[in-house]
Design an enzyme around this catalytic site. Structure first.
Site, PDB file in Angstrom:
ATOM      1  N   LYS A 175     -24.397  -0.485 -27.884  1.00 14.37           N
ATOM      2  CA  LYS A 175     -25.592   0.071 -28.507  1.00 14.37           C
ATOM      3  C   LYS A 175     -26.683  -0.990 -28.488  1.00 14.37           C
ATOM      4  O   LYS A 175     -26.628  -1.972 -29.220  1.00 14.37           O
ATOM      5  CB  LYS A 175     -25.327   0.457 -29.968  1.00 14.37           C
ATOM      6  CG  LYS A 175     -26.485   1.297 -30.512  1.00 14.37           C
ATOM      7  CD  LYS A 175     -26.646   1.218 -32.007  1.00 14.37           C
ATOM      8  CE  LYS A 175     -27.568   0.131 -32.445  1.00 14.37           C
ATOM      9  NZ  LYS A 175     -28.967   0.239 -32.012  1.00 14.37           N
ATOM     10  N   GLU A 250     -22.996 -13.290 -34.006  1.00 17.64           N
ATOM     11  CA  GLU A 250     -23.972 -14.370 -33.796  1.00 17.64           C
ATOM     12  C   GLU A 250     -25.260 -13.941 -34.483  1.00 17.64           C
ATOM     13  O   GLU A 250     -25.825 -12.896 -34.162  1.00 17.64           O
ATOM     14  CB  GLU A 250     -24.185 -14.625 -32.305  1.00 17.64           C
ATOM     15  CG  GLU A 250     -22.974 -15.241 -31.617  1.00 17.64           C
ATOM     16  CD  GLU A 250     -22.478 -16.533 -32.248  1.00 17.64           C
ATOM     17  OE1 GLU A 250     -23.296 -17.249 -32.870  1.00 17.64           O
ATOM     18  OE2 GLU A 250     -21.269 -16.820 -32.166  1.00 17.64           O
ATOM     19  N   CYS A 284     -33.467 -16.664 -31.839  1.00 18.16           N
ATOM     20  CA  CYS A 284     -32.560 -17.119 -32.902  1.00 18.16           C
ATOM     21  C   CYS A 284     -32.519 -18.639 -32.935  1.00 18.16           C
ATOM     22  O   CYS A 284     -32.270 -19.230 -33.974  1.00 18.16           O
ATOM     23  CB  CYS A 284     -31.170 -16.555 -32.667  1.00 18.16           C
ATOM     24  SG  CYS A 284     -30.590 -16.807 -30.990  1.00 18.16           S
ATOM     25  N   GLU A 383     -35.273 -17.568 -42.441  1.00 17.55           N
ATOM     26  CA  GLU A 383     -35.677 -17.288 -41.057  1.00 17.55           C
ATOM     27  C   GLU A 383     -36.962 -16.459 -41.075  1.00 17.55           C
ATOM     28  O   GLU A 383     -37.028 -15.423 -41.748  1.00 17.55           O
ATOM     29  CB  GLU A 383     -34.566 -16.512 -40.348  1.00 17.55           C
ATOM     30  CG  GLU A 383     -34.879 -16.274 -38.882  1.00 17.55           C
ATOM     31  CD  GLU A 383     -33.763 -15.532 -38.150  1.00 17.55           C
ATOM     32  OE1 GLU A 383     -33.362 -14.449 -38.601  1.00 17.55           O
ATOM     33  OE2 GLU A 383     -33.303 -16.047 -37.107  1.00 17.55           O
TER      34      GLU A 383
HETATM   35  P1  NAD Z   1     -30.671  -6.423 -36.651  1.00 18.43           P
HETATM   36  O1  NAD Z   1     -29.534  -7.031 -37.414  1.00 18.43           O
HETATM   37  O2  NAD Z   1     -31.665  -5.654 -37.395  1.00 18.43           O
HETATM   38  O3  NAD Z   1     -30.097  -5.439 -35.531  1.00 18.43           O
HETATM   39  C1  NAD Z   1     -29.156  -5.867 -34.554  1.00 18.43           C
HETATM   40  C2  NAD Z   1     -28.413  -4.648 -34.024  1.00 18.43           C
HETATM   41  O4  NAD Z   1     -27.598  -4.122 -35.066  1.00 18.43           O
HETATM   42  C3  NAD Z   1     -29.336  -3.518 -33.586  1.00 18.43           C
HETATM   43  O5  NAD Z   1     -28.841  -2.928 -32.419  1.00 18.43           O
HETATM   44  C4  NAD Z   1     -29.246  -2.561 -34.760  1.00 18.43           C
HETATM   45  O6  NAD Z   1     -29.539  -1.242 -34.428  1.00 18.43           O
HETATM   46  C5  NAD Z   1     -27.788  -2.727 -35.154  1.00 18.43           C
HETATM   47  N1  NAD Z   1     -27.445  -2.279 -36.516  1.00 18.43           N
HETATM   48  C6  NAD Z   1     -28.274  -2.104 -37.569  1.00 18.43           C
HETATM   49  N2  NAD Z   1     -27.578  -1.639 -38.639  1.00 18.43           N
HETATM   50  C7  NAD Z   1     -26.284  -1.541 -38.260  1.00 18.43           C
HETATM   51  C8  NAD Z   1     -25.088  -1.139 -38.919  1.00 18.43           C
HETATM   52  N3  NAD Z   1     -25.082  -0.717 -40.174  1.00 18.43           N
HETATM   53  N4  NAD Z   1     -23.930  -1.170 -38.225  1.00 18.43           N
HETATM   54  C9  NAD Z   1     -23.908  -1.585 -36.940  1.00 18.43           C
HETATM   55  N5  NAD Z   1     -25.012  -1.968 -36.260  1.00 18.43           N
HETATM   56  C10 NAD Z   1     -26.189  -1.952 -36.916  1.00 18.43           C
HETATM   57  O7  NAD Z   1     -31.336  -7.622 -35.822  1.00 18.43           O
HETATM   58  P2  NAD Z   1     -32.647  -7.558 -34.876  1.00 18.43           P
HETATM   59  O8  NAD Z   1     -33.849  -7.419 -35.729  1.00 18.43           O
HETATM   60  O9  NAD Z   1     -32.431  -6.597 -33.763  1.00 18.43           O
HETATM   61  O10 NAD Z   1     -32.610  -9.013 -34.201  1.00 18.43           O
HETATM   62  C11 NAD Z   1     -33.158 -10.142 -34.774  1.00 18.43           C
HETATM   63  C12 NAD Z   1     -32.093 -11.000 -35.422  1.00 18.43           C
HETATM   64  O11 NAD Z   1     -31.086 -11.335 -34.474  1.00 18.43           O
HETATM   65  C13 NAD Z   1     -32.610 -12.339 -35.934  1.00 18.43           C
HETATM   66  O12 NAD Z   1     -32.067 -12.606 -37.201  1.00 18.43           O
HETATM   67  C14 NAD Z   1     -32.082 -13.334 -34.906  1.00 18.43           C
HETATM   68  O13 NAD Z   1     -31.927 -14.657 -35.387  1.00 18.43           O
HETATM   69  C15 NAD Z   1     -30.778 -12.729 -34.543  1.00 18.43           C
HETATM   70  N6  NAD Z   1     -30.316 -13.211 -33.245  1.00 18.43           N
HETATM   71  C16 NAD Z   1     -29.242 -14.043 -33.194  1.00 18.43           C
HETATM   72  C17 NAD Z   1     -28.795 -14.553 -31.968  1.00 18.43           C
HETATM   73  C18 NAD Z   1     -27.604 -15.463 -31.881  1.00 18.43           C
HETATM   74  O14 NAD Z   1     -27.025 -15.555 -30.802  1.00 18.43           O
HETATM   75  N7  NAD Z   1     -27.230 -16.139 -32.946  1.00 18.43           N
HETATM   76  C19 NAD Z   1     -29.467 -14.192 -30.791  1.00 18.43           C
HETATM   77  C20 NAD Z   1     -30.578 -13.337 -30.887  1.00 18.43           C
HETATM   78  C21 NAD Z   1     -30.982 -12.838 -32.112  1.00 18.43           C
END
Ligand code: NAD
Length: 482
Positions: A175, A250, A284, A383
């Protein structure tokens, strides 16, 4: 009319049962709808898991080199479509073109890398203590892998989960984030054309609370790999472990660059601004704290402000720094800018929304520098996920290290120094999964492990390189008495 893209389930392109779609708009010009995607429901997600469950045995039994051939063919197709994929990434996520094309290239390289690895999953042979006995281990796939990915690296992150999962013989449900799902649909197109059997890969777009949640909780999935925010990731981790699944998360970061007494202020400002303002601060691993020795503090701040003020902001097509991905992300950054000022930090550069024809309608924000930041302020602890750098003054290496570590996150950390032993002390004591010397906090090589400490990661498994394959394989030990 924008194109409507379908889900990819069991080798077919299909609409969601509700017929609802999501508009994905261009963050540099939000009135432009780039494409429409399926607003899928839990039922669509369940169908995708069922298809993966049905397909997993055949794919697991397909010889590794044959799986590798399909991944290599998909890599070649993606390589041929680089220009189109870059355009799509710029249009949906808003990245500057150079960043977008670098990310697409990364995805291509990842598929080539794991195509080779598919033939070489490993296993060991040991001498047995019994006569006439072969004693060895073999690596097998885990089963069905559920992948949930964020919008900020819409092609690289899905690629670094998908390619090792498929190489190791797993069936997959994925997804992508709803803000920029197009490039994952394109990966599925390439894999389909490359001959991936039906059901081995299933792509479902839609809300995380329905599609993502079903992937995590459906008993058909065996492993969950999630990248995204710490809030959602920690919940996903609990759900997956409660269900007895293998899980890797992550998450967020609050990454520091320590600027030591021996650093050249101009070089340090280049490193910090590249890490903090690159990808509009939406990495990130983005640098959001510069922890600067008092001896070079003033010169460093002058140089950093200069970098912030000379950044060329505008649509990613032909500017250096693109917009934030959405109105919500822009609002969140502007809110942090307010919070920092209310807490008493000094706004040294940026802090607002830029003006001008090129940036009139998009989610643009100025690269922002705060000085006189106290390590306990929210701007130094939380963050932000926008191009905002908090500069913190310290009077020695030990204090710098302590401030660097004094956050709930631990993803990437860097130091700018000419002092070799100080650099090595930093390597030993920095609480971060990635540590860099005289380099920006962002930027990763694809064949070495990646993952964080503390709230940045579940610390269970690493991604990328050989470590990335470990998550998608399980080892069996064989005693063969002939
Ligand atoms: P997010 O947590 O809002 O969403 C990530 C994914 O999770 C999306 O596909 C979303 O639809 C899904 N999701 C949302 N609710 C869910 C649920 N209840 N169950 C399962 N899946 C669900 O994050 P975002 O806004 O898309 O991305 C930004 C964040 O990602 C920042 O905090 C960034 O630091 C982090 N990030 C981390 C890394 C890493 O490798 N550590 C890399 C890139 C981004």
């Amino acid at each position: 009319m924008p194109e409507t893209r379908e889900n990819y389930i069991d080798g077919e392109w299909v609409s969601t049962e509700t017929n609802e779609t999501i508009d994905v708009t261009n963050p540099a010009n939000p009135s432009e709808v780039v494409a429409q995607y399926q607003q899928s429901s839990t039922e669509d997600a369940t169908r995708a898991v069922d298809a993966a469950v049905d397909a997993k045995a055949e794919w697991a039994n397909t010889p590794g080199p044959e799986r590798g051939t399909i991944l290599r063919e998909a890599a070649t197709l993606l390589d041929e479509r680089k220009a189109q994929l870059t355009d799509l990434l710029v249009a949906e996520e808003g990245k500057a073109r150079s960043e977008a094309s670098g990310e697409v290239q990364r995805a291509v390289d990842i598929f080539y890398y794991f195509a080779t690895k598919a033939a070489d999953l490993g296993g060991t042979v040991k001498g047995s203590s019994a006569p006439d006995t072969n004693l060895y281990t073999r690596k097998e796939s885990v089963g069905v892998a559920a992948l949930i990915t964020p919008w900020n690296y819409p092609i690289a992150i899905p690629a670094w989960k998908l390619a090792p999962a498929l190489a190791a013989g797993n069936a997959v449900v994925i997804k992508p984030a709803s803000l920029a799902p197009g490039v994952v649909v394109e990966i599925a197109t390439a894999l389909d054309e490359a001959g991936l059997p039906d059901g081995v890969l299933n792509v479902v777009t839609g809300p995380g609370s329905e599609v993502g949640s079903e992937f995590v909780q459906n008993e058909g999935t065996d492993a969950v790999s999630f990248t995204g925010s710490s809030q959602v990731g920690e919940m996903v981790y609990e759900q997956a472990t409660d269900a007895g699944k293998r899980v890797q998360t992550e998450l967020g970061g609050k990454n520091p660059t320590v600027v030591a007494e021996s650093a050249d202020p101009a070089e340090a400002a280049d490193i910090v601004s590249a890490g903090g303002f690159g990808t509009t601060g939406q990495s990130c691993t983005a640098c959001s704290r510069a922890i600067v020795h008092e001896a070079v503090y003033d010169d460093f701040v002058d140089e950093l402000v200069d970098r912030a003020e000379s950044t060329d902001i505008g649509p990613g097509d032909d500017h250096e720094m693109g917009p934030q991905v959405s109105a919500d992300e822009l609002d969140s950054t502007l809110e942090y800018i307010d919070v920092a000022q209310n807490e008493g930090a000094t706004l040294a550069a940026g802090g607002g929304v830029p003006e001008g024809d090129a940036v009139d309608s998009g989610y643009f924000v100025e690269p922002t520098v705060f000085t006189d930041v106290d390590p306990d302020m929210r701007i130094a602890q939380e963050e932000v996920f926008g191009p905002v750098i908090a500069v913190i003054r310290v009077s020695g290496f030990e204090e710098g290290l302590e401030v660097a570590n004094d956050v709930p996150y631990g993803l990437s950390a860097s130091i700018v120094t000419d002092d070799h032993s100080q650099a090595n002390r930093f390597v030993e004591d920095a609480q971060a999964g990635v540590v860099k010397i005289n380099e920006k906090t962002t930027g990763l090589e694809l064949h070495v492990p990646f993952g964080g400490f503390k709230r940045s990661s579940s610390e269970t498994w690493r991604e990328q390189g050989d470590a990335g394959l470990e998550f998608y394989t399980i080892e069996k030990t064989v005693y063969d008495n002939y």
